[in-house]
Design a protein around this motif. Structure first.
Motif, short mmCIF file in Angstrom:
data_model
loop_
_atom_site.label_atom_id
_atom_site.label_comp_id
_atom_site.label_asym_id
_atom_site.label_seq_id
_atom_site.Cartn_x
_atom_site.Cartn_y
_atom_site.Cartn_z
N ARG A 157 0.84 -1.20 0.00
CA ARG A 157 0.00 0.00 0.00
C ARG A 157 0.88 1.25 0.00
O ARG A 157 0.66 2.19 -0.76
CB ARG A 157 -0.85 -0.06 1.28
CG ARG A 157 -1.97 0.91 1.31
CD ARG A 157 -2.84 0.65 2.53
NE ARG A 157 -3.74 -0.46 2.39
CZ ARG A 157 -4.30 -1.10 3.42
NH1 ARG A 157 -4.03 -0.76 4.65
NH2 ARG A 157 -5.13 -2.09 3.22
N SER A 203 -11.62 -3.34 0.68
CA SER A 203 -11.43 -2.07 -0.03
C SER A 203 -11.64 -0.93 0.96
O SER A 203 -12.25 -1.12 2.02
CB SER A 203 -12.44 -1.95 -1.18
OG SER A 203 -13.73 -1.82 -0.64
N GLU A 205 -13.66 1.50 0.65
CA GLU A 205 -15.11 1.73 0.79
C GLU A 205 -15.72 0.79 1.82
O GLU A 205 -16.57 1.19 2.61
CB GLU A 205 -15.83 1.53 -0.56
CG GLU A 205 -15.53 2.57 -1.63
CD GLU A 205 -14.11 2.48 -2.19
OE1 GLU A 205 -13.53 1.36 -2.19
OE2 GLU A 205 -13.57 3.52 -2.60
N GLU A 206 -15.26 -0.47 1.80
CA GLU A 206 -15.81 -1.45 2.75
C GLU A 206 -15.47 -1.08 4.19
O GLU A 206 -16.30 -1.18 5.08
CB GLU A 206 -15.27 -2.86 2.44
CG GLU A 206 -15.87 -3.48 1.20
CD GLU A 206 -15.15 -4.77 0.78
OE1 GLU A 206 -15.84 -5.68 0.31
OE2 GLU A 206 -13.90 -4.85 0.91
#
Ligand code: DC
Length: 226
Positions: A157, A203, A205-206
């Motif tokens: 990341r 993700s 969003e999750e």
């Protein structure tokens, strides 16, 4: 009855804290602060001033004598030093390493604590991210989140965000995590009652949606509806 409009988000380096807490704050119509910016800002200043980073007293004195400030903003928590915006400089990985080192000193932590707590003054609500937000800075926060992720996912990341070699970033993060979790003063730990989320396979969003659902239940009167 909710006593404080604050959500804390703690976790190791690159666990997704910043993206998640920033997005969450936006959705709720609240302010967001990265408490790491206080340690990074001071680390940068100490380096600029040529202060011995092994001297707790000299770092505290610098913190108190030099003109500098931290400012909340929706995209990046900002830092000003002697009138100049030094935000870009404080987020460099090498400043993170120095920040981690100086953050082990109890008096340095103490010197930065009140300014972190003051971020809650005059705001509708606050999402505060760091290492000890749920344990020390805001121990009464009604909602505490602890994000974690496999070290490989965290290194990947960071490389996607800032470039570099996965193996080198992995090594640097491991060293920083060890330092942050093994120090005696306010080590990185899971706050009691925290919602623990492993973000490795999720993700953004999750993760945001999971925390936001909880936040809207708890703080139903104090959050933006759109
Ligand atoms: O979250 P960050 O990577 O910007 O933080 C940089 C360093 O600052 C981190 O390695 C340890 C220290 N820190 C801390 O000790 N306590 C906090 N609440 C936030 C950061």
């Amino acid at each position: 009855m909710i006593s404080q409009n604050v959500i804390t988000v703690d976790g190791p380096a690159a666990s997704g804290k910043t993206s998640m807490s920033r997005e969450l704050a936006k959705n709720l119509g609240w302010q967001w602060v990265s408490t790491g910016a206080f340690y990074r800002g001071l680390a940068y200043i100490v380096e600029q001033e040529g202060v011995d980073i092994t001297s707790e007293a000299a770092i505290v004195e610098t913190c108190e004598q030099v003109s500098w400030s931290i400012e909340m903003a929706s995209d990046r928590t900002k830092c000003h030093y002697k009138g100049a915006d030094v935000t870009d400089q404080i987020y460099l990985e090498e400043i993170g390493t120095v920040a981690s080192k100086i953050s082990a000193f109890p008096k340095v932590r103490q010197a930065l604590l009140q300014a972190q707590r003051d971020c809650l003054n005059h705001v509708r609500g606050l999402v505060a991210e760091g290492r000890d937000c749920g344990t020390v800075v805001f121990p009464k926060a009604p909602l505490k989140v602890y994000l974690t992720a496999r070290s490989e996912s965290r290194a990947e990341r960071r490389v996607q965000e800032q470039g570099g070699e996965v193996s080198q970033v992995l090594e640097a993060q491991r060293a920083r995590d060890d330092q942050d979790s093994q120090r005696k003063a306010a080590p990185l730990e899971v706050p009691a009652g925290a919602l623990v989320i492993d973000t490795s396979a999720m993700s953004l969003e999750e993760v945001v949606s999971k925390v936001e659902t909880k936040a809207r239940e708890l703080f139903s009167q104090m959050v933006s509806r759109d």
